[in-house]
Design a protein around this motif. Structure first.
Motif, PDB file in Angstrom:
ATOM      1  N   ALA A  15      62.120  47.023 -47.925  1.00 46.50           N
ATOM      2  CA  ALA A  15      63.406  47.312 -48.577  1.00 46.50           C
ATOM      3  C   ALA A  15      63.207  47.660 -50.049  1.00 46.50           C
ATOM      4  O   ALA A  15      64.085  48.233 -50.686  1.00 46.50           O
ATOM      5  N   GLY A  16      62.027  47.277 -50.585  1.00 45.91           N
ATOM      6  CA  GLY A  16      61.735  47.562 -51.992  1.00 45.91           C
ATOM      7  C   GLY A  16      61.756  46.309 -52.854  1.00 45.91           C
ATOM      8  O   GLY A  16      61.747  46.413 -54.088  1.00 45.91           O
ATOM      9  N   LYS A  17      61.758  45.149 -52.221  1.00 45.11           N
ATOM     10  CA  LYS A  17      61.866  43.894 -52.974  1.00 45.11           C
ATOM     11  C   LYS A  17      60.794  43.749 -54.050  1.00 45.11           C
ATOM     12  O   LYS A  17      61.110  43.500 -55.217  1.00 45.11           O
ATOM     13  N   GLU A 131      61.314  36.830 -55.098  1.00 50.18           N
ATOM     14  CA  GLU A 131      61.601  37.788 -54.037  1.00 50.18           C
ATOM     15  C   GLU A 131      60.998  37.298 -52.729  1.00 50.18           C
ATOM     16  O   GLU A 131      59.896  36.746 -52.731  1.00 50.18           O
ATOM     17  N   ARG A 160      56.581  52.686 -46.212  1.00 51.15           N
ATOM     18  CA  ARG A 160      55.313  52.023 -45.904  1.00 51.15           C
ATOM     19  C   ARG A 160      54.198  53.045 -45.674  1.00 51.15           C
ATOM     20  O   ARG A 160      53.071  52.883 -46.120  1.00 51.15           O
ATOM     21  N   LEU A 210      68.291  56.043 -52.444  1.00 49.50           N
ATOM     22  CA  LEU A 210      68.207  55.676 -53.866  1.00 49.50           C
ATOM     23  C   LEU A 210      66.738  55.527 -54.242  1.00 49.50           C
ATOM     24  O   LEU A 210      65.925  55.096 -53.422  1.00 49.50           O
ATOM     25  N   VAL A 212      63.663  53.887 -56.927  1.00 48.99           N
ATOM     26  CA  VAL A 212      63.412  52.564 -57.485  1.00 48.99           C
ATOM     27  C   VAL A 212      64.194  52.348 -58.781  1.00 48.99           C
ATOM     28  O   VAL A 212      64.786  51.288 -58.998  1.00 48.99           O
TER      29      VAL A 212
HETATM   30  O1  CDP Z   1      58.641  44.125 -50.907  1.00 49.70           O
HETATM   31  P1  CDP Z   1      59.179  45.053 -49.858  1.00 49.70           P
HETATM   32  O2  CDP Z   1      58.452  44.951 -48.565  1.00 49.70           O
HETATM   33  O3  CDP Z   1      60.658  44.895 -49.665  1.00 49.70           O
HETATM   34  O4  CDP Z   1      58.998  46.532 -50.385  1.00 49.70           O
HETATM   35  P2  CDP Z   1      57.843  47.090 -51.356  1.00 49.70           P
HETATM   36  O5  CDP Z   1      56.554  46.452 -51.022  1.00 49.70           O
HETATM   37  O6  CDP Z   1      58.352  46.998 -52.738  1.00 49.70           O
HETATM   38  O7  CDP Z   1      57.686  48.585 -50.902  1.00 49.70           O
HETATM   39  C1  CDP Z   1      58.679  49.508 -51.057  1.00 49.70           C
HETATM   40  C2  CDP Z   1      58.113  50.911 -51.226  1.00 49.70           C
HETATM   41  O8  CDP Z   1      59.189  51.816 -51.207  1.00 49.70           O
HETATM   42  C3  CDP Z   1      57.399  51.136 -52.551  1.00 49.70           C
HETATM   43  O9  CDP Z   1      56.375  52.080 -52.395  1.00 49.70           O
HETATM   44  C4  CDP Z   1      58.486  51.704 -53.433  1.00 49.70           C
HETATM   45  O10 CDP Z   1      57.998  52.555 -54.436  1.00 49.70           O
HETATM   46  C5  CDP Z   1      59.339  52.474 -52.446  1.00 49.70           C
HETATM   47  N1  CDP Z   1      60.783  52.516 -52.744  1.00 49.70           N
HETATM   48  C6  CDP Z   1      61.491  51.405 -53.151  1.00 49.70           C
HETATM   49  O11 CDP Z   1      60.911  50.332 -53.274  1.00 49.70           O
HETATM   50  N2  CDP Z   1      62.834  51.444 -53.418  1.00 49.70           N
HETATM   51  C7  CDP Z   1      63.492  52.593 -53.287  1.00 49.70           C
HETATM   52  N3  CDP Z   1      64.799  52.623 -53.538  1.00 49.70           N
HETATM   53  C8  CDP Z   1      62.811  53.720 -52.872  1.00 49.70           C
HETATM   54  C9  CDP Z   1      61.447  53.659 -52.600  1.00 49.70           C
END
Ligand code: CDP
Ligand code: CDP
Length: 230
Positions: A15-17, A131, A160, A210, A212
């Motif tokens: 989700a981007g956490k 998170e 991913r 959206l 980051v």
């Molecule tokens: O921690 P979580 O598993 O929720 O997500 P993450 O490890 O932060 O991975 C999210 C990926 O999606 C990263 O490569 C971010 O750059 C990308 N991304 C994001 O986090 N949020 C957005 N709105 C768009 C893309």
């Protein structure tokens, strides 16, 4: 108030956490806590020791005795270094092997008790963006700001896949990633103890479409708005 504010960010895989929590922490000068890295580190240790995933007794003992350290770095690929019992596991905790087993380990009550206690100790003085899956519901139920971050399964699988590409890891098909993510979501949301759930007082941020910085700005705005109300 006897502590600094806490921002809790929960939500499903991809989700981007982590990315957003890190940026929010940098912008607001707060400490970033990646709770998932802790469950991954314990999972790595279980696999490394050859302990069976269902040997809850042995895993409980290990979770109670292990020493986990998280240290921020300047490395964009691995912004947090993760250590367990003195071994740097920053990279191995991101492998498919660990990822496929982590939800089974994270469902075990002794593991959760041990890691939540540690997280609460770190968060005692507040001043952090934490998170995970149960931060707003269990770890810091009195967090000032609670965010439930989501995106569709296909969007999260796409993210991913791009992450794997950037890290130079072998390509995994979108179908495979969608299956893995959906399975982990299901395990995390249906487990008995602290399942992934939106806290009643969390605001949901749907992140499809959206980037980051837009998501980060939304959360920072919300935080500042809340801060002015206290
Ligand atoms: O921690 P979580 O598993 O929720 O997500 P993450 O490890 O932060 O991975 C999210 C990926 O999606 C990263 O490569 C971010 O750059 C990308 N991304 C994001 O986090 N949020 C957005 N709105 C768009 C893309
Ligand atoms: O980054 P990604 O969303 O892939 O996963 P993560 O945040 O590193 O978390 C890995 C796994 O740890 C999750 O799928 C959950 O099973 C577990 N976890 C948890 O149970 N509670 C948390 N607070 C954080 C993670």
């Amino acid at each position: 108030r006897d502590r600094q504010p806490i921002i809790a960010i929960d939500g499903p895989a991809g989700a981007g956490k982590s990315t957003v929590a890190r940026q929010v922490a940098t912008k607001l000068n707060l400490v970033y806590l990646d709770s998932g890295a802790m469950y991954r580190a314990v999972t790595w240790l279980v696999l490394q020791k050859g302990i069976a995933i269902d040997d809850e007794c042995a895993i409980a003992e290990l979770a109670n005795q292990c020493q986990i350290e998280l240290t921020p770095t300047q490395d964009l690929k691995f912004p947090v270094r993760v250590w367990i019992n003195g071994t740097d596991v920053t990279q191995p905790i991101r492998t498919i092997e660990v990822t496929s087993q982590v939800s089974a380990i994270a469902a075990q009550s002794a593991v959760r008790q041990a890691l939540v206690k540690q997280q609460q100790r770190w968060g005692k003085k507040g001043g952090l963006v934490a998170e995970g899956r149960d931060i707003g519901t269990h770890v810091f139920p009195d967090a000032e700001v609670k965010i439930f971050l989501t995106a569709s399964v296909s969007e999260r699988a796409r993210r991913r896949q791009q992450d794997f590409e950037k890290l130079g890891q072998p390509e995994v098909s979108l179908e495979q990633l969608e299956r893995d993510i959906a399975e982990r979501d299901w395990k995390d949301s249906t487990r008995k103890i602290s399942p992934l759930q939106k806290a009643a007082d969390a605001i949901e941020v749907q992140t499809d479409g959206l980037d980051v910085s837009q998501v980060t700005a939304q959360i920072v705005n919300y935080y500042q708005q809340r801060l002015s109300e206290w």
